[in-house]
Design an enzyme around this catalytic site. Structure first.
Site, PDB file in Angstrom:
ATOM      1  N   TYR A 148       0.835  -1.205   0.000  1.00 20.05           N
ATOM      2  CA  TYR A 148       0.000   0.000   0.000  1.00 20.05           C
ATOM      3  C   TYR A 148       0.869   1.254   0.000  1.00 20.05           C
ATOM      4  O   TYR A 148       0.658   2.176  -0.800  1.00 20.05           O
ATOM      5  CB  TYR A 148      -0.909  -0.029   1.225  1.00 20.05           C
ATOM      6  N   LYS A 152       1.110   4.083  -2.941  1.00 23.46           N
ATOM      7  CA  LYS A 152       0.842   5.503  -2.714  1.00 23.46           C
ATOM      8  C   LYS A 152       2.043   6.363  -3.099  1.00 23.46           C
ATOM      9  O   LYS A 152       1.886   7.490  -3.597  1.00 23.46           O
ATOM     10  CB  LYS A 152       0.455   5.736  -1.260  1.00 23.46           C
TER      11      LYS A 152
END
Length: 253
Positions: A148, A152
């Site tokens: 994640y 990002k």
């Protein structure tokens, strides 16, 4: 020069805009006078907003979503790529498929939606604005959500790249969001006592409210930010105090 935060009549798509941070973003745009369309995989109603089902990881569904909005409203002025997230999973325990799905949702899906939106915005006299909801996890270690955080970080870079490619018609910016108090905070921070303890680590002494993230998204999409593109606005309440300050014994170092 008088510049106003005026979004009256603007058509705004907020992906995943039906709960949590996304709901705060939807409400903020509605309060600014915009026409808001939300999307998610499962139907959900938000007062004042329209809803269309869409899996933003599927290019066909994304194209149908954007085409449907233009057919219904005649234009698309703002897209907020908010859909995303990841459950806790240590990197050495998670499967390759898990990592792939996390990157797909948090990086490739915003690219798909942005591509479809840009194709429309480039034909509009007023162009358009895209706001990507990123995370501070892309700017610091993200143990337990490594894929994640990496996605990002990629989204931040994607933001700056698209801002160059799609200028001057389309502005592209991002929000690097810190910890937010939502209905799912307990999944990340535990009990109410745990949430309060985590909040004390933030210089402002609390977690953000979803509407505060929404206000920042509205700003980036509005004429107030007309010369802002390729930027990532950090919204984290001051960040995190360095760990060495807690460990230090009071010496001047």
């Amino acid at each position: 020069m008088l510049v106003e935060l005026d979004l009256d009549g603007a058509v705004v798509l907020v992906t995943g805009g039906v709960r949590g941070v996304g709901l705060g973003i939807t409400r903020a745009f509605l309060a600014a006078g915009a026409v808001v369309v939300t999307c998610a995989r499962r139907p959900a109603e938000v007062d004042g907003a329209s809803f269309m089902s869409c899996d933003v990881r599927d290019a066909g569904q994304v194209n149908a979503l954007v085409s449907g909005i233009v057919a219904s409203y005649g234009h698309l002025d703002v897209v907020v790529n908010n859909a995303g997230g990841a459950p806790f999973a240590l990197a050495d325990k998670a499967s390759p498929r898990f990592h792939s799905k996390i990157v797909e949702l948090n990086l490739l899906a915003p690219l798909l939606v942005s591509q479809a939106a840009n194709a429309v915005m480039q034909t509009q006299e007023s162009g358009g604005s895209i706001v990507n909801v990123s995370s501070i996890s892309g700017r610091r270690p993200s143990p337990g959500t490594a894929a994640y955080g990496a996605a990002k970080a990629g989204l931040d870079n994607l933001t700056s790249s698209l801002a160059v490619e799609w200028a001057p018609k389309v502005r592209v910016n991002a929000l690097a969001v810190g910890m937010v108090r939502t209905e799912q905070s307990h999944l990340h921070y535990g009990s109410e006592a745990g949430i309060e303890a985590v909040a004390k680590t933030v210089p402002l002494g609390r977690l953000a409210a979803p509407d505060e993230i929404g206000a920042c998204a509205v700003f980036l999409a509005s004429p107030l930010a007309s010369y802002v593109s390729g930027a990532t606005l950090v919204v984290h309440g001051g960040g995190e105090a360095p760990a060495f300050l807690t460990a230090a014994d009071g010496g001047s170092g």
